[in-house]
Every structure is written in C-alpha cells, then in structure tokens.
Design an enzyme around this catalytic site. Structure first.
Site, PDB file in Angstrom:
ATOM      1  N   GLN A 112      -3.383  26.955  56.121  1.00 41.62           N
ATOM      2  CA  GLN A 112      -4.767  28.327  56.566  1.00 41.62           C
ATOM      3  C   GLN A 112      -4.816  29.506  57.748  1.00 41.62           C
ATOM      4  O   GLN A 112      -5.884  30.175  56.733  1.00 41.62           O
ATOM      5  CB  GLN A 112      -5.194  26.890  56.533  1.00 41.62           C
ATOM      6  CG  GLN A 112      -6.104  25.563  56.560  1.00 41.62           C
ATOM      7  CD  GLN A 112      -6.542  24.593  56.354  1.00 41.62           C
ATOM      8  OE1 GLN A 112      -6.470  23.737  57.272  1.00 41.62           O
ATOM      9  NE2 GLN A 112      -8.076  25.357  55.846  1.00 41.62           N
ATOM     10  N   ASN A 131      -1.656  14.835  58.119  1.00 44.15           N
ATOM     11  CA  ASN A 131      -3.478  14.658  58.180  1.00 44.15           C
ATOM     12  C   ASN A 131      -4.770  14.021  57.096  1.00 44.15           C
ATOM     13  O   ASN A 131      -4.191  14.244  55.751  1.00 44.15           O
ATOM     14  CB  ASN A 131      -3.869  16.523  57.777  1.00 44.15           C
ATOM     15  CG  ASN A 131      -5.080  16.287  57.853  1.00 44.15           C
ATOM     16  OD1 ASN A 131      -5.728  16.595  59.195  1.00 44.15           O
ATOM     17  ND2 ASN A 131      -5.260  17.195  57.289  1.00 44.15           N
ATOM     18  N   GLU A 132      -5.384  13.314  57.747  1.00 41.59           N
ATOM     19  CA  GLU A 132      -6.002  12.557  57.035  1.00 41.59           C
ATOM     20  C   GLU A 132      -5.700  11.934  55.236  1.00 41.59           C
ATOM     21  O   GLU A 132      -5.491  12.463  54.891  1.00 41.59           O
ATOM     22  CB  GLU A 132      -7.792  13.524  56.679  1.00 41.59           C
ATOM     23  CG  GLU A 132      -7.377  14.636  55.888  1.00 41.59           C
ATOM     24  CD  GLU A 132      -9.011  16.099  56.131  1.00 41.59           C
ATOM     25  OE1 GLU A 132      -9.391  15.354  56.768  1.00 41.59           O
ATOM     26  OE2 GLU A 132      -8.901  16.055  54.954  1.00 41.59           O
ATOM     27  N   TYR A 161     -17.060  15.213  60.320  1.00 42.09           N
ATOM     28  CA  TYR A 161     -18.499  16.171  60.186  1.00 42.09           C
ATOM     29  C   TYR A 161     -20.571  15.603  60.028  1.00 42.09           C
ATOM     30  O   TYR A 161     -20.956  16.351  60.593  1.00 42.09           O
ATOM     31  CB  TYR A 161     -17.699  17.561  58.700  1.00 42.09           C
ATOM     32  CG  TYR A 161     -16.781  17.681  59.280  1.00 42.09           C
ATOM     33  CD1 TYR A 161     -16.658  18.971  59.769  1.00 42.09           C
ATOM     34  CD2 TYR A 161     -14.925  17.035  59.186  1.00 42.09           C
ATOM     35  CE1 TYR A 161     -15.435  19.841  59.957  1.00 42.09           C
ATOM     36  CE2 TYR A 161     -13.756  17.692  59.202  1.00 42.09           C
ATOM     37  CZ  TYR A 161     -13.895  19.231  60.319  1.00 42.09           C
ATOM     38  OH  TYR A 161     -12.556  19.741  59.720  1.00 42.09           O
ATOM     39  N   GLU A 181     -10.600  16.426  64.136  1.00 42.34           N
ATOM     40  CA  GLU A 181     -11.643  18.114  63.822  1.00 42.34           C
ATOM     41  C   GLU A 181     -12.681  17.374  64.018  1.00 42.34           C
ATOM     42  O   GLU A 181     -13.655  16.364  63.862  1.00 42.34           O
ATOM     43  CB  GLU A 181     -10.986  17.933  62.362  1.00 42.34           C
ATOM     44  CG  GLU A 181     -10.124  18.635  62.222  1.00 42.34           C
ATOM     45  CD  GLU A 181      -9.989  19.066  60.119  1.00 42.34           C
ATOM     46  OE1 GLU A 181     -10.567  19.084  59.846  1.00 42.34           O
ATOM     47  OE2 GLU A 181      -8.521  19.184  60.243  1.00 42.34           O
ATOM     48  N   PHE A 205     -15.685  27.821  59.686  1.00 41.39           N
ATOM     49  CA  PHE A 205     -15.960  27.142  60.265  1.00 41.39           C
ATOM     50  C   PHE A 205     -15.230  27.695  61.598  1.00 41.39           C
ATOM     51  O   PHE A 205     -15.723  26.729  62.790  1.00 41.39           O
ATOM     52  CB  PHE A 205     -14.657  25.472  60.383  1.00 41.39           C
ATOM     53  CG  PHE A 205     -15.796  24.170  59.117  1.00 41.39           C
ATOM     54  CD1 PHE A 205     -14.826  25.156  57.988  1.00 41.39           C
ATOM     55  CD2 PHE A 205     -16.263  23.725  59.314  1.00 41.39           C
ATOM     56  CE1 PHE A 205     -15.771  23.960  57.140  1.00 41.39           C
ATOM     57  CE2 PHE A 205     -16.571  23.015  58.454  1.00 41.39           C
ATOM     58  CZ  PHE A 205     -16.491  22.815  57.597  1.00 41.39           C
TER      59      PHE A 205
END
Ligand SMILES: *[C@@H]1O[C@H](CO)[C@@H](O)[C@H](O)[C@H]1NC(C)=O
Ligand SMILES: *[C@@H]1O[C@H](CO)[C@@H](O)[C@H](O)[C@H]1NC(C)=O
Ligand SMILES: *[C@@H]1O[C@H](CO)[C@@H](O)[C@H](O)[C@H]1NC(C)=O
Ligand SMILES: *[C@@H]1O[C@H](CO)[C@@H](O)[C@H](O)[C@H]1NC(C)=O
Length: 516
Positions: A49, A193-194, A338, A403, A462
């Site tokens: 990213q 991650n997730e 989130y 996050e 973000f």
C-alpha cells in the site's frame, strides 16, 4: 482512475484562513495521561500500500499485484503508491514530528524472498534493515506484519497458495528468515493480517486477492476457486501456518529476543437488527463466523459449534496434534475495527444444499458499504462492546487495536473534521474499555499516509497525511487529524466543549484550540 487534482498551489495557505464552525467531540474529556505509561500509540500502513518500487531491486509480484493489475481497485495499483521504498526517511521524520511511539508496517514476502522460499534478496533485506534502524534510532517501535494480502504470486501459481497445505512450510520458512534477520530489533510480530476478511473476500466472494470463488457466489467475474469450501480451507491453513510460526519463535527465538507474536482479526460491532431471539442469535452466529472462526481455535483448539453445524464437512477438522498446536498460539490479538453492522436472521437459506461461507452464516447483514468511499458513522460503542467480548469470552488477552480510522473521499478537504471526530470518539471508547479492565496495550490509527486502498485504490483515503499524487515528489501534507493526533500524543487534553470557531488561525498548529 486519475486522482482528482484538488491540492492546488496556494491551497494550503487559503485553507488556513477559512473560518469554519466545527461542532466537536461528544465523548468525555480525556488526555493521553489517562492511559497507562506503557500504552503505545502509533499509526500503520502495509507494504504494497505504500512502498511502490513494485518491480524494483528484486521484488517479484504478489497476489495483490495481480489483483490490482486485473483492474479490481478502480484500475489503480501499488506500482508507485507513496514510494515509501525510497522515502522512508522522510516518513519516519513525519512520525517523529507527529509523536508516534510505534509504527505498524508489513514486510513484502516477495521482496525478501523473490521465489517465495530459498535465497534472500539482499536489496530487500537491506531495505527492511534500513527502515527498522531508522525507526529504532528515532525511538519508534516497529510492529511488523508478515502477511498482508500479499502472498508471493509464485506460490499461488505453484500450488494454489493458501488452499494448499504446502503453504504452511513456506510461511514458516519466511517467518524464520524474518525472526532471524530482524528479531534483534523487532519485538512485535503479527503473522497474518485479518485472515477472516482475507478469506471471505479472496475465496468466497472473489473480490479481493487472490480472487478465487465459484458461481453463483462470485461478486465479480469468476475465475477459479470454490466458494463453498475454500474459505474454510484457507483459514485452516492460515491458522496452522500461524501456529507453526509461533511455535518456531517460542522454541528458537523467544529466550534470546523476548518478543511477542500475534495475529490480527477484522471485527465489527455486531448488533441484532431487532431484539427478537432469532436476531440476537443470528448476531452471535455472524460473530462466530467472523471472529470466533479465528479466536475459538486460538483459545480452545476448535471452530465454533455454529460453524461446524452449518458448514458440515466443508470446514476442515483439526487433528489432536494440530488442535494442541493452535491452542494458545498467541501473545496478543490485533483488533481491526471500523464500523458496526446490524444482523437479522435468515435461517431459511440453510434449506439450500449449495452454500458458501456467507450463506452458512444464515443471516442478513446490514452495514455501510465497504466498496464506497462514504464516511463511517461515528459509533464507537461497537468497539467498546467488542473489547468487552474479547475480555469475557477469551480470557482477557493482550490487545492492540491494529487498525481504526475514518474513510473520506481522497479529494476531500485537508480539514478532515470527520476523522478528528472519529478518532476522538474511538480513542475515548477504548479508554472506557481499558477502565472496565480490558487488557489493551496499544492503538494504531489507520492509516499514516493516504495510500493504495485494497478495494478502492486511491479513491478513498484514511490517512493522517495527504499525499499529493500529482506531484512527482509525492509530497506529504498534514491533515487536521494529523495535527489533532499529534497534539493528543503530546499530552493536550481533548474535551467536549461543543462548537468551536476555528477561525483565521495563523498556522495549523493552532488547531490546538480543539484542546483545552
Ligand atoms: C469537559 O470539559 C469542559 C471544559 O472544561 C467542561 O465544561 C465539561 O463539563 C467537561 N465534560 C466532562 C464530561 O467532564
Ligand atoms: C467444492 O468443494 C466441495 C467440497 O470439497 C465439493 O463437494 C464441490 O464439488 C466443489 N465444487 C466445485 C465447483 O468444485
Ligand atoms: C443499525 O440499527 C440502528 C438502530 O435501528 C441504526 O441506528 C443504525 O443506523 C443501523 N446501522 C447500520 C450500519 O445499518
Ligand atoms: C471528488 O470526486 C468526486 C467523484 O470523482 C466528485 O463528484 C467531487 O465533486 C469531487 N470533490 C471535490 C471537492 O473535488
């Protein structure tokens, strides 16, 4: 899609002169001093990213490159991203100015091991050593993730990546290289991650890397895969690979390096749409399918009963030995959060013989569109409830909020008041959870920079810092939220003082008016 050019020269100046009435901050008054002394505040990114340099200095493609090249992220890709591969020193300087204690980033497996295994790419090794050293010498803790949607494409091609057991061996090898090379300086490791959302998007709906799914369940044009079984298989192998890496760390590195290894989980605030018993149970069931999927094996060595009931033989069984290995294989849990969802029962769907992971949940989920760039509602009680559940259901594990952050259109204003409100609300909720006894160790605002978003490319953002993508230098600019976070980290008290006039302030720093 070409990002809108909105940051014209001189706009920084004019932005500062606008008079703007802001209705601010409804949560309780608090300051950083209300948190324990060793509580860590940071911000995060991930390799693909921000790094750019996607085909430079030995890096090979990952499944995320393939996903982006296939046009799934509004035609955008991470070839350049924020060019943090070359600009890491500048980024670390911004982190210091912001006052971060810690930086969460990920290592690109295919940059370090271009063949997925075997020889280490010296340029890749050098890059991560440079980044880690730059952080450490500036007093910023590195928190490192090993897999963030970016399995080397070569392993996907060779044996199907996470749907094959072979990935367990290769992931463990990769983790070994990372622990060995960086573990003298990196104390916080996240394996994957997730994995829950990775599997849902990547193997059921096919709308995130590696785009596997089968009709009629594909949300995109289908290629290959099996939505009825592969999401379960992928997570099964992720749990085995994760626990294998944890076991390796404990045997080979922990005594010497004294670090911690965990995994991160995407969470929602789960709420029943109505208070009927059916909806209450459906809400718990959806939570089982998303959070319990990872946490129950880690805690008890097996999947939730509701999953085993509805998925039947399509969810793999752990052998006794595997179950023992998975159980307890974490030092902390990374919570990604989130927004909230409302859940209503849809048990009728269980009459269908052919079901994917989503159908197995037997529920309808009502929430904000993950594929838009609309702002999230500020509903921090969902995070607080989720933290309460982690405390009560899983023995109060150490938690990092990995996050949490507000989405805005990337061409919206640097005056990101909605992000300030969001961060203020959620950090406040986290403080409440901490006071209720949750074992929370740190918080990472997503994201440090405006970066290449998984589903949305550069259309939504973000970041605390705006990156001018039309400037060849990719200059970074602080948003209001960066200033707010910085002031908070430097100890200023944030308060619910109602409506504040932010008028004609001479420099962004005087946004400190937001504070007492
Ligand atoms: C927060 O601070 C403001 C200004 O000092 C004060 O008026 C208000 O009562 C405080 N609110 C709470 C909940 O402590
Ligand atoms: C998907 O996997 C299931 C379980 O292994 C199998 O029964 C089914 O035939 C597979 N479907 C496809 C489309 O390959
Ligand atoms: C969930 O339901 C509540 C109460 O009806 C509502 O206020 C909220 O907007 C809903 N949230 C979502 C994400 O649909
Ligand atoms: C941002 O982009 C959207 C869609 O591309 C457009 O409708 C909107 O007017 C733009 N906003 C600004 C402030 O330029």
């Amino acid at each position: 899609m070409e990002p809108q050019r909105w940051l014209k020269k001189g706009m920084m100046v004019s932005l500062l002169l606008v008079s703007l009435a802001v209705e601010v901050l409804s949560a309780d008054n608090y300051s950083r001093h209300d948190f324990p002394l060793d509580f860590v505040f940071g911000s995060g990114t991930s390799a693909y990213q921000v790094e750019g340099a996607s085909n430079q200095e030995g890096r090979t493609s990952s499944i995320w490159d393939a996903f982006a090249y296939a046009g799934y992220a509004h035609g955008a890709n991470g070839d350049v991203a924020c060019d943090s591969y070359h600009k890491y020193k500048e980024d670390v300087r911004l982190m210091v100015e912001t006052g971060l204690d810690a930086y969460r980033f990920s290592i690109a497996w295919s940059r370090l091991l271009p063949n997925g295994r075997g020889s280490v790419n010296p340029k890749g090794l050098q890059y991560y050593n440079n980044l880690i050293n730059e952080l450490i010498s500036n007093g910023i803790q590195p928190h490192v993730t090993l897999h963030n949607y970016d399995l080397p494409q070569v392993l996907e091609d060779e044996y199907g990546g996470w749907v094959s057991r072979e990935v367990i061996r290769d992931f463990t090898y990769y983790a070994d290289v990372c622990f060995r090379e960086f573990g003298d300086r990196v104390l916080y490791w996240t394996t994957v991650n997730e994995p829950n959302v990775f599997a849902l998007g990547g193997y059921d709906q096919g709308n995130s890397p590696p785009q596997r799914c089968s009709p009629p369940f594909c949300a995109t044009k289908s290629t290959r895969g099996n939505s009825t079984s592969e999401p379960y298989l992928a997570v099964h192998h992720i749990l085995l690979a994760h626990s294998s890496a944890v076991r390796l760390y404990r045997r080979k590195y922990r005594d010497k390096q004294q670090g911690f290894v965990g995994i991160s989980i995407y969470t929602y605030g789960f709420f029943p749409l109505t208070n009927t018993k059916k909806d209450v149970i459906a809400s718990q069931r959806v939570r089982d399918f998303l959070v319990g999927w990872i946490m129950e094996p880690l805690q008890h060595g097996d999947y939730p009963i509701s999953m085993k009931t509805n998925a039947g033989a399509r969810i793999p069984a752990f052998t006794n030995r595997e179950s023992e290995q998975v159980k307890g294989s974490y030092d902390f849990i990374g919570v990604i959060h989130y927004t909230n969802i409302n859940v209503t029962d849809n048990s009728d769907i269980l009459k269908n013989q052919l079901r994917d992971l989503t159908a197995d949940m037997a529920a309808k989920i009502l929430g904000q569109d993950l594929f838009s760039n609309e702002e999230y509602a500020v509903t921090p009680w969902g995070l607080q409830q989720e933290l309460y559940k982690f405390k009560h259901l899983y023995g109060n594990p150490p938690i990092f909020i990995h996050e949490n952050g507000q989405r805005t259109a990337s061409n919206s204003s640097l005056q990101d008041v909605s992000r300030v409100k969001y961060l203020h609300g959620y950090i406040g909720a986290m403080l409440d959870a901490l006071r209720e006894g949750s074992n929370i160790k740190g918080y990472f605002a997503w994201s440090f920079l405006d970066l290449f978003e998984l589903l949305d490319g550069y259309r939504s953002s973000f970041g605390l810092y705006y990156v001018d993508r039309d400037d060849p230098e990719l200059k970074r600019y602080p948003k209001l939220s960066a200033i707010w976070y910085s002031q908070f980290l430097k100890g200023r008290k944030t308060s619910n003082v109602g409506t504040i006039e932010l008028k004609k302030y001479p420099s962004l720093v005087s946004v400190g008016q937001l504070f007492e």
